[in-house]
Design a protein around this motif. Structure first.
Motif, PDB file in Angstrom:
ATOM      1  N   SER A 110      15.447  48.661 106.359  1.00 51.69           N
ATOM      2  CA  SER A 110      15.996  47.348 106.009  1.00 51.69           C
ATOM      3  C   SER A 110      17.499  47.415 105.776  1.00 51.69           C
ATOM      4  O   SER A 110      18.075  48.481 105.582  1.00 51.69           O
ATOM      5  CB  SER A 110      15.283  46.783 104.784  1.00 51.69           C
ATOM      6  N   GLY A 111      18.087  46.245 105.800  1.00 53.87           N
ATOM      7  CA  GLY A 111      19.536  46.119 105.619  1.00 53.87           C
ATOM      8  C   GLY A 111      19.889  45.884 104.158  1.00 53.87           C
ATOM      9  O   GLY A 111      19.765  44.771 103.661  1.00 53.87           O
ATOM     10  N   ASP A 137      22.744  45.866 102.947  1.00 52.68           N
ATOM     11  CA  ASP A 137      23.987  45.108 102.822  1.00 52.68           C
ATOM     12  C   ASP A 137      23.789  43.622 103.121  1.00 52.68           C
ATOM     13  O   ASP A 137      24.725  42.843 103.054  1.00 52.68           O
ATOM     14  CB  ASP A 137      25.065  45.691 103.736  1.00 52.68           C
ATOM     15  N   ALA A 138      22.579  43.220 103.439  1.00 54.89           N
ATOM     16  CA  ALA A 138      22.296  41.810 103.718  1.00 54.89           C
ATOM     17  C   ALA A 138      22.405  41.001 102.429  1.00 54.89           C
ATOM     18  O   ALA A 138      21.861  41.388 101.395  1.00 54.89           O
ATOM     19  CB  ALA A 138      20.906  41.665 104.316  1.00 54.89           C
ATOM     20  N   ARG A 170      14.823  40.627 102.129  1.00 53.04           N
ATOM     21  CA  ARG A 170      15.711  41.574 102.805  1.00 53.04           C
ATOM     22  C   ARG A 170      15.233  41.821 104.238  1.00 53.04           C
ATOM     23  O   ARG A 170      14.077  42.168 104.462  1.00 53.04           O
ATOM     24  CB  ARG A 170      15.761  42.883 102.014  1.00 53.04           C
ATOM     25  N   ASN A 207      17.404  46.265 109.703  1.00 51.95           N
ATOM     26  CA  ASN A 207      18.706  46.462 110.340  1.00 51.95           C
ATOM     27  C   ASN A 207      18.508  46.923 111.791  1.00 51.95           C
ATOM     28  O   ASN A 207      17.367  47.134 112.228  1.00 51.95           O
ATOM     29  CB  ASN A 207      19.571  47.428 109.511  1.00 51.95           C
ATOM     30  N   ARG A 217      11.073  41.891 105.658  1.00 51.32           N
ATOM     31  CA  ARG A 217      11.214  43.144 106.406  1.00 51.32           C
ATOM     32  C   ARG A 217       9.916  43.568 107.093  1.00 51.32           C
ATOM     33  O   ARG A 217       9.959  44.246 108.108  1.00 51.32           O
ATOM     34  CB  ARG A 217      11.801  44.255 105.543  1.00 51.32           C
TER      35      ARG A 217
END
Length: 181
Positions: free
Chosen positions: A12-13, A15-16, A24, A27, A58
């Protein structure tokens, strides 16, 4: 004989910009991992006839990529909020409840619950090298395939499974191995 496939969501990202962990997304590396694992399932001809999954973003995004790659896009997942950040004991209850007549059940969700589930289902005494690898880490997009000698999911209990496959995205593409920096 039933089979259980455990699929951890893709990377997962972090920084999202999301307000809740539940929202979330995955990525680009996670998208690649989900696709590779789906292709692996298809290439190995591992059947799945029911999917039960966490509704977290996610996981839904992982399945959006995994299912077409695995040729499972005709299966509609059963979304179960109990899977989100669940304990292994809760996951066993979900499997008992949602397995119904499925022969080949896939559960998609999160750690540490999925890792704990795999370790709980396979006896420690099995001296299984795949179990030891899972105990070290069940990374994102990893897939564990187990066989369980039961005829009804309601009979699922600890120590009943045997691991027949464990694959990580880095096993299929070394570029997806964790960086050493």
């Amino acid at each position: 004989m039933k089979s259980l496939t455990i699929l951890r969501h893709a990377k997962s990202g972090w920084d999202a910009p999301v307000e809740r962990d539940f929202d979330r997304p995955i990525n680009p590396r996670g998208r690649r991992g989900a696709e590779l694992i789906g292709q692996y399932l298809k290439k190995q001809a591992l059947p799945v006839d029911r999917i039960v999954a966490s509704p977290a973003v996610r996981v839904t995004e992982t399945l959006d990529i995994f299912q077409p790659a695995a040729d499972l896009d005709a299966l509609e997942p059963h979304w179960d909020r109990r899977i989100y950040l669940a304990s292994a004991a809760t996951l066993i209850e979900v499997l008992r409840d949602t397995g119904r007549d499925a022969e080949h059940l896939l559960i998609a969700g999160h750690n540490p619950g999925l890792e704990d589930l795999a370790l709980m289902l396979v006896p420690e005494s099995a001296n299984d090298p795949l179990r030891a690898e899972i105990e070290a880490k069940l990374p994102t997009s990893a897939l564990v395939r187990m066989e369980i000698d039961i005829d009804d999911w309601h009979r699922l209990d600890i120590g009943m499974a045997r691991i027949v496959a464990f694959v990580r995205p880095r096993d299929l593409d070394p570029a997806l191995a964790p960086s050493m920096d």
